[in-house]
Motif scaffolding. Structure first.
Motif, PDB file in Angstrom:
ATOM      1  N   GLU A 147       3.153  15.480  -1.699  1.00  0.00           N
ATOM      2  CA  GLU A 147       3.724  14.179  -2.068  1.00  0.00           C
ATOM      3  C   GLU A 147       4.658  13.607  -1.004  1.00  0.00           C
ATOM      4  OE1 GLU A 147       2.963  16.599  -5.829  1.00  0.00           O
ATOM      5  OE2 GLU A 147       4.039  16.944  -3.932  1.00  0.00           O
ATOM      6  N   GLY A 148       5.355  14.482  -0.279  1.00  0.00           N
ATOM      7  CA  GLY A 148       6.347  14.011   0.692  1.00  0.00           C
ATOM      8  C   GLY A 148       5.770  13.137   1.776  1.00  0.00           C
ATOM      9  N   VAL A 149       4.534  13.407   2.184  1.00  0.00           N
ATOM     10  CA  VAL A 149       3.892  12.599   3.227  1.00  0.00           C
ATOM     11  C   VAL A 149       3.683  11.166   2.738  1.00  0.00           C
ATOM     12  CG1 VAL A 149       1.831  12.342   4.671  1.00  0.00           C
ATOM     13  CG2 VAL A 149       2.789  14.610   4.258  1.00  0.00           C
ATOM     14  N   CYS A 150       3.357  11.010   1.451  1.00  0.00           N
ATOM     15  CA  CYS A 150       3.204   9.664   0.880  1.00  0.00           C
ATOM     16  C   CYS A 150       4.520   8.900   0.934  1.00  0.00           C
ATOM     17  CB  CYS A 150       2.722   9.762  -0.570  1.00  0.00           C
ATOM     18  SG  CYS A 150       1.016  10.332  -0.744  1.00  0.00           S
TER      19      CYS A 150
ATOM     20  N   ILE B 104       0.851  -1.198   0.000  1.00  0.00           N
ATOM     21  CA  ILE B 104       0.000   0.000   0.000  1.00  0.00           C
ATOM     22  C   ILE B 104       0.886   1.248   0.000  1.00  0.00           C
ATOM     23  CG2 ILE B 104      -1.629   1.372   1.362  1.00  0.00           C
ATOM     24  CD1 ILE B 104      -2.892  -1.275   2.270  1.00  0.00           C
ATOM     25  N   GLY B 105       1.914   1.224   0.838  1.00  0.00           N
ATOM     26  CA  GLY B 105       2.865   2.338   0.853  1.00  0.00           C
ATOM     27  C   GLY B 105       3.621   2.476  -0.454  1.00  0.00           C
TER      28      GLY B 105
ATOM     29  N   PRO C 210      -3.305   4.054  -4.461  1.00  0.00           N
ATOM     30  CA  PRO C 210      -3.513   5.254  -5.275  1.00  0.00           C
ATOM     31  C   PRO C 210      -4.642   6.144  -4.773  1.00  0.00           C
ATOM     32  CG  PRO C 210      -3.176   3.356  -6.670  1.00  0.00           C
ATOM     33  CD  PRO C 210      -3.325   2.837  -5.275  1.00  0.00           C
ATOM     34  N   ALA C 211      -5.721   5.523  -4.288  1.00  0.00           N
ATOM     35  CA  ALA C 211      -6.837   6.318  -3.766  1.00  0.00           C
ATOM     36  C   ALA C 211      -6.387   7.137  -2.553  1.00  0.00           C
ATOM     37  CB  ALA C 211      -7.998   5.407  -3.400  1.00  0.00           C
ATOM     38  N   LEU C 212      -5.636   6.500  -1.633  1.00  0.00           N
ATOM     39  CA  LEU C 212      -5.101   7.222  -0.483  1.00  0.00           C
ATOM     40  C   LEU C 212      -4.127   8.302  -0.919  1.00  0.00           C
ATOM     41  CD1 LEU C 212      -4.427   4.309   2.070  1.00  0.00           C
ATOM     42  CD2 LEU C 212      -6.221   6.047   2.184  1.00  0.00           C
TER      43      LEU C 212
END
Length: 421
Positions: free
Chosen positions: A175-178, A30-31, A163-165
């Motif tokens: 984007e950095g948090v992802c 997921i990550g 992708p939804a998350l």
């Protein structure tokens, strides 16, 4: 599992080691998908270039083409779990570096391209070894096809969720948090590998050097008709059929006039189709008739791509991407099942490295070319061309797949019989 046999579609989960891997890998993937989506959106936001999207995909996957054959030999020589622990740890550090440069606000295009290439190098070792390690996690070898289908299911379920998350998180926090979440998610799969109790596998000492072992594996793969034809099918389909994901940011922004939410919806749609495909494959009791299934899926993939190229309506395109995702995974996962069923044990790592090489080596070249063509002719025209070529490939392979199926049935029957002794 309290001594009870799980449902047939989940039967591989009766193996403790595989169960640990299944849930740990599920969290990590997921990550991984969150990072993939965030990285694609970041580079497109910074450059507005379809070509740069293709270049990023090329640099992220091309190392697999050159390095995975060596990784396959190493996987046949060393303990696979130890290799996987090392590469998963390196992947975690790569994600944290990605997060650091992005959250600090200093990220530039060259950072993205360099980090994509580094992850590609890591994946070149991880992918073939992980594919070959599956059989060590499954005690009953008749559960192997189901384990492969479940592997694909967690990959594609995460592709539905990640992708939804990512779309929501990119819009809300950047984007950095992802990237940071992805780094943390690796802890789950690392803990799973550490917790496994793997029966030591005797590793035969070939006495040959690395290149000789690689040549032996290549000669074996090319001389065995089912393996050779399946590798060629995978390379051809991924070269043309797997180019559409790299162009989805273009469709989201220019065709549907959307943002990261729309991009995440498109990627999740193909992920939903892929997940449905893995459920279908997991419910199959054997690989009997898999050649015919693959052939139909190639035709469906071609039709889906061509229809998607014409569609300018978002929710029609979402449905078409479900069909495309379903068809693509049926082809890819079926090829994996067949290879794992028929390959000789002492060459498993090398053959799976050729599988990864064909899959991940052809895709980046196709992505790079698709990005270049799209920048001149447009994304819809590019996808239509790819779909048309897939249709031609389906016609060609319709004359070969029956022969593959005949050979596979004989080889698989022998393998399953040996596994029950």
């Amino acid at each position: 599992m309290n001594g009870r046999r799980p449902a047939p579609a989940l039967r591989a989960l009766s193996n403790r080691n595989y169960r640990l891997f299944f849930f740990g890998q599920g969290v990590s993937l997921i990550g991984t998908w969150m990072q993939s989506i965030a990285a694609s959106w970041l580079i497109y936001r910074l450059t507005g270039s379809a070509f740069m999207l293709g270049l990023s995909g090329f640099l992220g996957q091309m190392p697999v083409f050159f390095i995975s054959p060596f990784a396959g030999v190493i996987g046949d020589r060393l303990k696979k779990r130890r290799i996987l622990l090392v590469v998963q740890t390196l992947s975690m550090f790569q994600a944290f570096v990605y997060a650091a440069v992005t959250l600090s606000g200093i990220v530039q295009v060259w950072h993205i391209l360099t980090l994509s290439c580094i992850l590609g190098i890591i994946n070149a070792f991880e992918m073939p070894v992980r594919q070959a390690f599956v059989i060590e996690m499954v005690k009953d070898k008749s559960d192997l096809p189901n384990a492969i289908a479940l592997n694909s299911s967690i990959f594609n379920a995460s592709r539905l969720i990640g992708p939804a998350l990512a779309g929501v998180i990119v819009a809300a926090a950047g984007e950095g948090v992802c990237f940071l979440i992805n780094g943390i998610s690796y802890i789950a799969v690392i803990a799973a590998f550490v917790s496994m109790k793997v029966t030591p596998v005797e590793i035969a000492k070939s006495g040959k050097n690395l290149l000789s072992d690689m040549k032996e594996g290549f000669t074996y793969a090319m001389g065995f008709i089912p393996i050779r034809d399946i590798l060629f099918l995978i390379a051809s389909i991924t070269f043309f059929g797997m180019t559409f994901p790299v162009l989805l940011p273009v469709f989201a922004a220019k065709i549907f006039n959307g943002g990261s939410h729309t991009f995440g919806l498109l990627v999740s749609s193909s992920g939903a189709g892929a997940f449905l495909a893995t459920v279908y494959l997991a419910m199959r009791k054997s690989i009997e008739g898999q050649g015919r299934v693959m052939n139909i899926a190639v035709y469906t993939l071609a039709a889906g791509l061509m229809a998607f190229s014409f569609s300018g309506i978002l929710y029609v395109s979402v449905v078409l991407l479900v069909i495309i995702g379903f068809s693509m995974i049926v082809v890819i996962a079926s090829c994996n099942m067949v290879l794992q069923a028929v390959v000789d044990e002492n060459k498993r790592g090398r053959v799976m490295s050729f599988y990864v090489m064909a899959f991940n080596g052809a895709a980046p070249v196709g992505s790079l070319i698709a990005g270049a063509v799209s920048s001149k002719a447009g994304a819809p025209v590019t996808v239509f061309i790819c779909g048309s070529v897939c249709l031609i490939l389906g016609i060609i392979f319709s004359f070969r797949i029956q022969k593959i199926g005949d050979s596979v049935r004989e080889a698989a029957a022998v393998k399953l019989d040996e596994g029950k002794r």
